[in-house]
Structure formats: C-alpha cells, structure tokens
Design an enzyme around this catalytic site. Structure first.
Site, PDB file in Angstrom:
ATOM      1  CG  HIS A 212      -2.046  -0.997   1.122  1.00 23.33           C
ATOM      2  ND1 HIS A 212      -3.203  -0.765   0.413  1.00 23.33           N
ATOM      3  CD2 HIS A 212      -2.159  -2.266   1.607  1.00 23.33           C
ATOM      4  CE1 HIS A 212      -3.988  -1.828   0.488  1.00 23.33           C
ATOM      5  NE2 HIS A 212      -3.372  -2.762   1.196  1.00 23.33           N
TER       6      HIS A 212
ATOM      7  CG  ASP B 148      -3.272  -3.704   4.998  1.00 29.35           C
ATOM      8  OD1 ASP B 148      -2.321  -2.900   5.098  1.00 29.35           O
ATOM      9  OD2 ASP B 148      -4.314  -3.448   4.372  1.00 29.35           O
ATOM     10  CD  GLU B 149      -5.631  -5.818   1.252  1.00 32.08           C
ATOM     11  OE1 GLU B 149      -6.598  -6.433   0.770  1.00 32.08           O
ATOM     12  OE2 GLU B 149      -5.524  -4.573   1.195  1.00 32.08           O
ATOM     13  CB  VAL B 150       2.763  -7.633   2.117  1.00 31.91           C
ATOM     14  CG1 VAL B 150       4.087  -7.409   1.415  1.00 31.91           C
ATOM     15  CG2 VAL B 150       2.596  -6.679   3.295  1.00 31.91           C
TER      16      VAL B 150
END
Ligand SMILES: *[C@@H]1O[C@H](CO)[C@@H](O)[C@H](O)[C@H]1NC(C)=O
Ligand SMILES: *[C@@H]1O[C@H](CO)[C@@H](O)[C@H](O)[C@H]1NC(C)=O
Ligand SMILES: *[C@@H]1O[C@H](CO)[C@@H](O)[C@H](O)[C@H]1NC(C)=O
Length: 546
Positions: free
Chosen positions: A285, A345-347
C-alpha cells in the site's frame, strides 16, 4: 406472424410486470408504518440511568453553563459550552425554535419547575491530550427541584461526554418549551478504544468534512480518529523532511494536508476528547511513497528484465531503514498520540519473488522461498525504529498471521473474515486486539443495515476472561474508493452510531428492536443540529428536516 406473437408476448409480459410492481408498491405502502421516536433519550445508552416523568423547563434566554476545575481556566469546556448552547437551543432559521419561556419571578408557583444552570465539576486539571488511559466517566444529576443540574467528572474528557449526554436529554414538550426530565446518570464506557477510520488517499477529504465527521464522532462518544492518511493511490500528507512526497504523490497541490492543516485537525479532535492515530501503511500500500523516494520500492522483473513496475517497499537495502528512521521520527513528533498505526496488510509477494537482489538477500538470510519471513523481517525492523521513538503501535492482523513476533503491548487490528477465531488466536498470544471486521461501513446495501452492525458482540469468541480483557475496543471503517466530500457524512451517519453504542454501552444493551426508536430520535437530533445524516429506519419524518 412470428414477429407479431413476439410483440404480444412481450407486451403482456411488460403489463404483468407493471401490474405486479404497482401491487407491490401498494402492499409496501399498506404495511409500512413510520417508525416512532423517543423524546429526550440519549445515544449511546448510559451505563446507569434513572429517568422520572418530572419535566424541568430550561429558560432559553438565561440558561447558564458553569465549570470548576482544579486549574483556573478550562478552555476545552468553555469552547464546548459555545457548541452545546447552539446544539441545545438552536441558533439559525432552520433549527427548531423553542417558545420563549422566561423564568417567572421569584415566589411564583411555577418557579421551581425551572432549571437555569448546568454546573460541571472536574476533579483534576483541564489541559492535555486524550490518551489510551483517559477517564471518560461522569455522573449527571438533574434533580426534581434544584435549579442547578450537575455533572461530576474526574477528568475533562468525562465532563465532555456528560455535556453531550445533557444536551441529548433536552427535548421540546407539547407546549413548545425546552424541557428535560429529572434524571440521574452514572456513566462510563465499556471499551476504551472506540475508533472510526477514514481513508484520505483513495479520495481526498476536505478539512471541513474531516471536522464535521469529528464533530459527529464526539456526539456519538467515539474517541479515536484513525487517519488512514496515505496509500497506493495518493500521498496527501505534507512531510517536513520529505516535502517531495506530497509534491509528487498527492493527486494535485490542492489535495494536500499542509503542516497547519494537520495541526488543526489534531487540535479540533483534542478539544472534543478524540485522539488522532495516523496510519502510514507499509510495506504494501505504498506505491505513492515511491514517486519521491528513489530506491524505496522493490523493482519488479518480468522474464529476467525490469518490468517498470514497483512492488512493496524493498527490505533488502539499508537505505530503506535509514529513510524509515527519519520519516517516523517526523511522524512521532507531528502526532502527539502514543500510538502510530503501521499497517502491514495485504503485502503481495510476486514482485519480491521476481527480483534477483531480493532472492540473494533471501538466501543470505536463510529464508529460502518463505516471503512471509521477509515481511516479518521488514516489520520487525520498522517496529524497532518506532519503539526507539518511544511510540506504541497498531498493526493489521496479517503481521501476526505471518508469525511475526512483536512487542507484548502491540495492538492487533482485526479486519478479515473469521474474526472470532482470529480474536481467540491473537488474545491467546497475549496481544491487545481492536475489532473492525464486522464494521466496514463502506459496504452498502438496501435497508436498515445498522441492525447487523448493532448485533455484533465483540467478546463473542472462545477465550478466557483474561483473553477477553485484551479486546480494548473496535473501529468502524469507511474506505475511500467510492467516498468523497459529497457522500461521506450521510453514508457514515447515523450508521456508525450503531457501532458507537455497542462500544460505549453495557453488553446487555444489544437489542436492535429496543434501540430503533431511540436511534430515530438521535438521527433527527443530528439532522436538527445541521448534519446531513441519512434515514436508516425506513419511512418516517423529523420535526426539522434539512
Ligand atoms: C419525561 O416525562 C414525560 C412526562 O412528563 C414522559 O411522558 C416521558 O416519557 C418522560 N421521558 C422519559 C425518557 O422517561
Ligand atoms: C546494512 O546494515 C547492516 C546492519 O547495520 C550492516 O551490517 C551492513 O553491512 C549494511 N549493509 C550495507 C550494504 O551497508
Ligand atoms: C467455541 O468453540 C465451540 C467448540 O469448539 C464451537 O462449537 C463454537 O462455535 C465456538 N464459538 C465461537 C463463537 O467461535
């Protein structure tokens, strides 16, 4: 011929559908009864409240607000008095006009019906910044005969909550007078961390809208503004050390929070008893960060060649951590709160996998092909930096799911499906938890969806009492893909109020049916105060419409 039949069939189909639709509408009309409203009931519900049917009358013209505290001045409360006088009595054409009701002269029969003063007593001082240890408890006493109502609080933060409650108890009686029933309240929040997340990266939100939202947070007793300030799409935060980050990463020069903007938001929140926890989400992100900071993001490869794309932040080079050290030093100074949200998050791992330098680093570190270990390495070094700056931190649940070891006082933010099992797991590991998974208000649908948010019981998971004590609260989230200045407030409110009540009120206050009329009054109250908050209970009306 075939064509003609087709037309007839099509026609009768349409007709049938049309008739059905009309019947449907009539049926719905016949069934729907406008939802009723309570009068002078607070939201969220206090811990203990005894209401009588004795009405006291407020003299609109001469009602006084007074404060005493151990410090001489109490600017926070003085400012709050200005706001609440406006909210209680109204101050423009659109708001409800109370009949003028001058208090009769001394000795007259009616005199004792009047309440003419609210006195706030604060045991400690009046300054400072609200914290994770702030005391928001207060008592409120409106007696059957004394001319002064009283709020007692240990800290200014409790006084603010009590003042909000007092303002909500005032309503207009049948004769058009501003009245308040004699009431005793003993109140304190169930959860300490009652947050609301806004995303100012996907769409920019103006200072006015952020303030309007903070104002509504205070009126629903939220106390943490989680500012998801930057993300892949844009970097509106103006950095002192790295001004190029917003110059290159913001949507435009108009879509930037300047140094003074950020200060203004923090101050606006502070005087309402709201903490500001900023989130600088990494290593994923973070596409917008890379526009200004060269060599920060991982360069992706395709078929052995640089593809021109970038991935998450590159943990394999020391320059990354030198940058993070300086950047978070700044953040730790700009934001007074003890906590920073570090994301995590969400790597995505594909770009890391493609990059030969990362592969050599992985080999050197003995990680093999386990990219979760690389992520853990990154988060660990970032956490070390932030701990070195004397800050606490929140992280999204993936950091723990990937097995990273973090400091014992870490706050793990739970956002994914299967959140009950996750709560069991995270608290078993001894970490503090904040719940968001069931409270993503950016998902919208037809109908009274606040009921679903209201029915969530944060402690409904398998665990010991000690585990449950680690759940410090929750946050409702409004991600910004489809939200900007035009629709944030109506989409957020009063839906977020349902989460606000579950986080403030006792566990037993959990029936959506019982809450409906009170929420209806609350929505009309917010509307009367000038906020564009949407209907949530189906057909109905407010005495003052926007
Ligand atoms: C306040 O008092 C009135 C009558 O004076 C009563 O009708 C009303 O129900 C009371 N409000 C509450 C919340 O009990
Ligand atoms: C990176 O930092 C580590 C630890 O501080 C050090 O051992 C290493 O030599 C550095 N690498 C480079 C290329 O400077
Ligand atoms: C708690 O554990 C029991 C037994 O494993 C299970 O049936 C139940 O669904 C669990 N409750 C929750 C809320 O996860």
């Amino acid at each position: 011929m075939a064509g003609e039949i087709g037309v007839i069939v099509l026609f009768s189909c349409c007709l049938a559908i049309a008739i059905c639709n009309v019947q449907q509408q009539y049926r719905e009309k016949g069934r729907s009864v406008a939802v009723t409203q309570t009068s002078g009931m607070p939201w969220p519900m206090p811990k203990q409240m005894t209401v009588t049917t004795i009405q006291r009358i407020l003299d609109v013209g001469s009602f006084q607000f007074l404060v005493s505290s151990s410090t001489q001045r109490c600017d926070i409360i003085d400012e709050a008095f200005v706001r609440y006088r406006k909210y209680i009595f109204g101050n423009d054409d659109r708001t409800l006009k109370f009949k003028t009701n001058r208090k009769p002269r001394h000795g007259s029969i009616d005199q004792e019906a009047y309440l003419d003063t609210l006195q706030i007593n604060i045991a400690s001082g009046c300054d400072g910044y609200p914290s994770e240890e702030s005391n928001e408890a207060y008592t409120l006493m409106i007696s059957q005969d004394a001319s002064t109502a009283t709020i007692n609080a240990n800290e200014v933060w409790g006084a603010l909550r009590g003042l909000e409650t007092f303002s909500q108890l005032v309503y207009q009686n049948d004769m058009g007078l501003a009245v308040i029933n004699a009431t005793i309240i003993n109140d304190a929040p169930r959860f300490q961390h009652r947050g609301l997340l806004l995303d100012t990266s996907r769409h920019f939100l103006s200072l006015d809208i952020l303030k309007e939202n903070l104002e509504l947070m205070a009126q629903n007793k939220f106390n943490v503004f989680h500012w998801h300030i930057v993300d892949d799409q844009s970097f509106p935060y103006e950095s002192y050390y790295f001004p190029d980050m917003s110059r290159k990463g913001a949507y435009s020069v108009r879509h930037v929070y300047t140094h003074s903007d950020v200060k203004e938001i923090i101050e606006f929140a502070r005087v309402r008893g709201i903490r500001v926890i900023p989130e600088y989400d990494s290593p994923g992100h973070s596409q917008s960060w890379g526009l200004a900071i060269t060599n920060l993001l991982t360069k992706c490869y395709k078929d052995g060649q640089l593809s021109g794309d970038f991935g998450p932040i590159d943990p394999s080079v020391n320059s990354t951590f030198q940058f993070l050290q300086n950047f978070f030093l700044e953040i730790s100074q700009v934001f007074p709160d003890k906590f920073i949200h570090l994301g995590g998050d969400e790597v995505p791992f594909d770009c890391w996998e493609s990059n030969p330098d990362i592969t050599s680093f992985m080999t050197m570190m003995g990680y093999g092909k386990n990219y979760a270990l690389l992520e853990e390495y990154y988060m660990q070094r970032l956490i070390d930096i932030v701990q070195g700056l004397n800050k606490g931190y929140m992280i999204w649940q993936e950091v723990i799911d990937n097995g990273a070891k973090v400091a014992p006082d870490t706050i793990v933010h739970i956002w994914k499906g299967g959140y009950q099992d996750e709560l069991t797991k995270v608290t078993k590991l001894g970490y503090n938890a904040v719940l968001s998974a069931p409270w993503y208000l950016n998902y919208i649908s037809y109908g009274s969806d606040w009921r679903n948010y209201y029915q969530v019981e944060p402690l409904n998971f398998n665990g010991t009492d000690a585990q449950k004590a680690l759940v410090i609260g929750g946050e409702t989230c409004m991600w910004g893909e489809y939200v900007d200045n035009t629709n944030l407030i109506p989409r957020m409110w009063p839906r977020a109020a349902s989460v606000g009540e579950r986080l403030w009120s006792p566990m037993e206050v959990n029936s959506a049916d019982a809450a409906t009329s009170r929420l209806e009054e609350h929505r009309c109250r917010l509307l009367k105060r000038g906020f564009p908050v949407q209907p949530v209970n189906g057909p109905g009306f407010c005495s003052v419409e926007l």
